[in-house]
Design an enzyme around this catalytic site. Structure first.
Site, short mmCIF file in Angstrom:
data_model
loop_
_atom_site.label_atom_id
_atom_site.label_comp_id
_atom_site.label_asym_id
_atom_site.label_seq_id
_atom_site.Cartn_x
_atom_site.Cartn_y
_atom_site.Cartn_z
N GLU A 111 23.76 31.96 32.98
CA GLU A 111 23.64 32.95 32.23
C GLU A 111 24.16 32.66 30.78
O GLU A 111 25.27 33.08 30.55
CB GLU A 111 24.46 34.43 32.89
CG GLU A 111 23.82 34.26 34.31
CD GLU A 111 24.90 35.45 35.12
OE1 GLU A 111 24.52 35.76 36.15
OE2 GLU A 111 26.01 35.28 34.77
N ASP A 140 33.47 36.05 35.38
CA ASP A 140 34.14 35.48 36.62
C ASP A 140 33.81 33.80 36.33
O ASP A 140 34.31 33.28 37.17
CB ASP A 140 33.16 35.77 37.77
CG ASP A 140 34.05 36.82 38.50
OD1 ASP A 140 34.96 37.32 37.97
OD2 ASP A 140 33.55 36.85 39.78
N LYS A 280 30.92 39.19 43.25
CA LYS A 280 30.92 40.53 42.15
C LYS A 280 31.64 41.69 42.60
O LYS A 280 31.99 42.39 41.74
CB LYS A 280 29.24 40.76 42.12
CG LYS A 280 28.99 41.97 41.22
CD LYS A 280 27.56 42.21 41.02
CE LYS A 280 27.05 43.14 40.32
NZ LYS A 280 25.66 43.55 40.16
N ASP A 304 23.96 44.23 35.29
CA ASP A 304 24.17 42.71 35.37
C ASP A 304 23.96 42.37 33.79
O ASP A 304 23.12 42.98 32.89
CB ASP A 304 22.94 42.25 36.17
CG ASP A 304 23.20 42.57 37.42
OD1 ASP A 304 24.47 42.95 37.94
OD2 ASP A 304 22.09 42.54 38.61
N ASP A 445 26.66 46.24 47.58
CA ASP A 445 26.35 47.56 46.93
C ASP A 445 25.58 48.08 47.59
O ASP A 445 25.72 49.49 47.55
CB ASP A 445 25.33 47.02 45.51
CG ASP A 445 24.14 45.86 45.88
OD1 ASP A 445 23.89 45.85 47.14
OD2 ASP A 445 23.47 45.54 45.09
#
Length: 565
Positions: A111, A140, A280, A304, A445
Site C-alpha cells: 500500500e 500497522d 485490522k 481502507d 467485519d
C-alpha cells in the site's frame, strides 16, 4: 408519522417490478422441483451403470436448489434509499455531530504511501465543518515512510482543502482529480489556481516517491520534521512502541485562507511478538479508544487506504439516516458499496461485485439492514462500544464533543492517549468480545455487524448515484483467487462459531436477513457441488453413459405430439 409536521430526512422505495420478479421466481422454483422429481423417479437400480453418479447429481441438484432458495432472501424484497441533504442542512447545520474518520494501512510496500495520503486528503476535504471532522491514520506497519508522507500531506492540505471548497472539486483525491480533469476543461478563472495546486501536488509526490525509493528518511528531513525520534533504531514492524502524533489540531491549525483544518492524527499501535495483534480488528479497536480521548466524534467512518472518497457529500448522506427524527434512532451503521476505478474492460473475473452491491445488499436492506463489509461504513460510536438498542431510547447526535477542548495541549493529549494503544490494554477486558470489532475470524467485519444487529439495531444500505468511494480491485486471476479464498473461508468459518447466523441470530433479526447472511456463509460450499456436477458427468460420457435426458428422445416426442394435432 407520530410527530405532527414531521418531514423525513430520507425515503425508502420498493424496487420496481417486484411482483413480476416473484412470479418469475415461482416459475423457476417449479422447474427446480420438476428436476428433483425427475432425478428421484429415475434412480438406476442396484447394479445398473451410473447409479452412484446419478445419486451424486441428485445431491448436487438438491444443494443448488436449496442455495437458490437462500439467494431469494437477497432478491425478494429489495429497497432503495434516497436522502434529503437540503433538509438536513436546514434543520441541523449548526448542530451537526462530530465525525471521526479511520483510515487503515499495514504495509508501505503493498500500500504505497502516496496512495494512502490521497485517501487521507480526500476525506479531509469533505464538505463538512472542519472543526467537527477528525482524520486518523492507523499505520500497522509502523513505517517512517508513511509518517513522512502524512507530514507532507498535512502541509499540502492547507492549499488543497480551500481549493476544493472554492471550486467544488470532485473527486477530492488529488491523484484522481488530476487524472480526470484537464486544464482545458476548467474555467479560465480557475486555471491559474489549478496549475499552482497541481505543481504543489507534484512537488509533494516527488518528495514522497524519492523517500520511498531511498527506503528511509534522510537526515536532512529528520532534522526539519518533528516526530521521527519516536522510532527506535532497533524496532521492527512487529516489535515497536506506540507511536502517536497529532499533526493537525483544530482550532490551532489553519489553511492558507485562515480557515480551521480538520484534526489529523497518526497512530502506530504498540506491537510485541508475544502479543497477538488481531490484524485490522485490533487496529480499529485501538483507534476507537484513542479517538475517544482526542475528538470523540459521535459518528465513525472507516475506510481502507485504497478506497478514497469520491463524493464530498457522503457524510451528509449518512447523517440523514442517523438524524431522522422518526427512524434514525434505531440505525446503527450506514454501509456504502465498494466501487472500483480500475476495472478491466470486460471485468473478466467479476471483481466489480455488481450483483452483490447492486442487487443483494438492497435485498438484505429490505429485511432490516445489510451487513458490514469493513470499509465505507459510518457507525454510531455507541454501537461499536457494545451498547444495546432499547426501544424508546433517544440518542443525542448533537451533544458537545468532549474531546475537543481548546485548553488541551497536544503533548498532553498524546501522552494521555498513548497507553490506549498498548498491546496489553485489552487484557482482561471485553474488547474484541462485547466491545469494538470482534476477534477470532478472518471476516471480523461481518460478525461485528451481525452482533450489532442482534443487539436490536438496524443498518441501512446507501448507494447514491455518485459513488461515495472508489478503490482498487484485483486485476489478475491470482489476486482474485486469493481475495475470494479469504472471503469464502472467513464466511464459512462463521457457520461453526458462536456467531453463526443459523443459531446466534435466530429470533434476534428478521428471518429474511438471517437467510441473507446464510447465503454468504454457504458461498464456499457451492464449490463441492459444482466440482461434482462439472467433472463426473463428463467422465461417464466417455464410457457412453448419459446422466441427463436425451434431447433427441424429447424432440421426437414433441414432433409426434404436434403431428397428432
Amino acid at each position: 408519522m407520530g410527530n405532527e409536521g414531521y418531514v423525513p430526512l430520507f425515503e425508502t422505495r420498493r424496487a420496481k417490478g417486484t411482483v413480476l420478479y416473484r412470479v418469475f421466481a415461482a416459475s423457476i422454483f417449479a422447474g427446480i422441483c420438476l428436476i428433483w422429481v425427475y432425478r428421484l423417479s429415475r434412480i438406476p437400480k442396484e447394479g445398473e451403470d451410473g447409479r452412484f453418479a446419478w445419486i451424486g447429481l441428485l445431491g448436487a441438484e438438491i444443494w443448488f436448489g436449496f442455495y437458490w432458495i437462500l439467494t431469494q432472501a437477497t432478491r425478494w424484497n429489495r429497497v432503495y434509499r434516497h436522502t434529503f441533504k437540503d433538509r438536513l442542512s436546514q434543520r441541523y447545520e449548526n448542530e451537526l455531530p462530530g465525525v471521526d474518520v479511520f483510515v487503515c494501512t499495514a504495509d508501505p510496500t503493498i500500500e504505497p504511501p502516496i496512495m494512502v495520503i490521497n485517501t487521507v486528503l480526500s476525506v479531509m476535504a469533505y464538505d463538512y465543518p472542519p472543526e467537527k471532522l477528525s482524520v486518523y491514520l492507523s499505520d500497522d506497519g509502523g513505517s517512517e515512510l508513511t509518517y513522512y508522507a502524512l507530514l507532507e500531506a498535512a502541509e499540502f492540505a492547507k492549499h488543497w482543502i480551500p481549493y476544493c471548497k472554492r471550486y467544488k472539486v470532485e473527486p477530492r483525491s488529488p491523484a484522481a482529480y488530476f487524472v480526470t480533469v484537464s486544464a482545458d476543461a476548467i474555467d479560465h478563472h480557475q486555471a491559474k489556481d489549478f496549475w499552482v495546486i497541481k505543481k504543489l501536488y507534484k512537488e509533494m509526490e516527488n518528495q514522497i516517491q524519492n523517500a520511498v525509493k531511498l527506503g528511509r528518511i534522510s537526515e536532512e528531513v529528520r532534522s526539519k520534521c518533528k516526530g521521527f525520534s519516536q522510532w527506535d533504531p532497533n524496532s521492527s514492524r512487529r516489535d515497536h512502541d506506540t507511536i502517536l502524533r497529532i499533526l493537525v489540531r483544530n482550532p490551532n491549525s489553519r489553511d492558507v485562507e485562515g480557515c480551521v483544518l480538520p484534526t489529523l492524527v497518526y497512530l502506530a499501535r504498540e506491537k510485541r511478538p508475544k502479543h497477538h495483534h488481531n490484524f485490522k480488528a485490533g487496529a480499529m479497536n485501538a483507534l476507537i479508544r484513542v479517538s475517544s480521548n482526542i475528538s470523540n466524534g459521535q459518528v465513525i467512518l472507516n475506510v481502507d487506504c485504497d478506497m478514497y472518497s469520491n463524493n464530498s457529500m457522503a457524510i451528509r448522506d449518512a447523517l440523514c439516516f442517523f438524524m431522522d427524527e422518526e427512524e434514525g434512532q434505531e440505525v446503527a451503521f450506514v454501509q456504502f458499496p465498494q466501487n472500483f476505478e480500475n476495472m478491466t474492460k470486460n471485468d473478466l473475473y467479476s471483481n466489480s461485485l455488481r450483483v452483490i452491491y447492486e442487487v443483494e445488499f438492497h435485498g438484505m436492506d429490505g429485511y432490516g439492514g445489510t451487513m458490514y463489509v469493513g470499509t465505507g461504513c459510518f457507525h454510531r460510536r455507541e454501537t461499536l462500544c457494545g451498547r444495546k438498542f432499547i426501544k424508546g431510547s433517544k440518542f443525542d447526535m448533537k451533544r458537545e464533543i468532549s474531546g475537543q477542548r481548546e485548553e488541551s495541549r497536544i503533548h498532553e493529549l498524546e501522552e494521555n492517549s498513548r497507553s490506549l494503544a498498548s498491546c496489553t490494554f485489552e487484557e482482561n477486558t471485553q474488547w474484541g468480545k462485547e466491545m469494538g470489532l470482534k476477534y477470532g475470524c478472518p471476516v471480523e467485519d461481518v460478525i461485528t455487524g451481525l452482533s450489532i444487529q442482534c443487539h436490536g439495531w438496524k443498518s441501512v444500505y446507501c448507494n447514491p448515484t455518485r459513488k461515495a468511494f472508489l478503490g482498487v480491485a484485483p486485476t489478475t486471476l491470482t489476486q482474485t483467487l486469493v481475495q475470494h479464498k479469504r472471503w469464502t473461508e472467513g464466511d464459512f468459518q462463521i457457520l461453526f462459531t458462536k456467531y453463526s447466523p443459523a443459531w446466534y441470530a435466530h429470533g434476534k433479526i428478521s428471518f429474511g436477513l438471517q437467510l441473507g447472511y446464510c447465503c454468504f456463509c454457504f458461498w464456499c460450499s457451492n464449490s463441492l457441488a459444482t466440482l461434482f456436477y462439472s467433472i463426473v458427468p463428463s467422465l461417464y460420457l466417455l464410457k457412453g453413459i448419459s446422466l441427463f435426458p436425451q434431447v433427441l428422445f424429447l424432440c421426437q416426442n414433441i414432433h409426434i405430439f404436434f403431428c397428432n394435432l
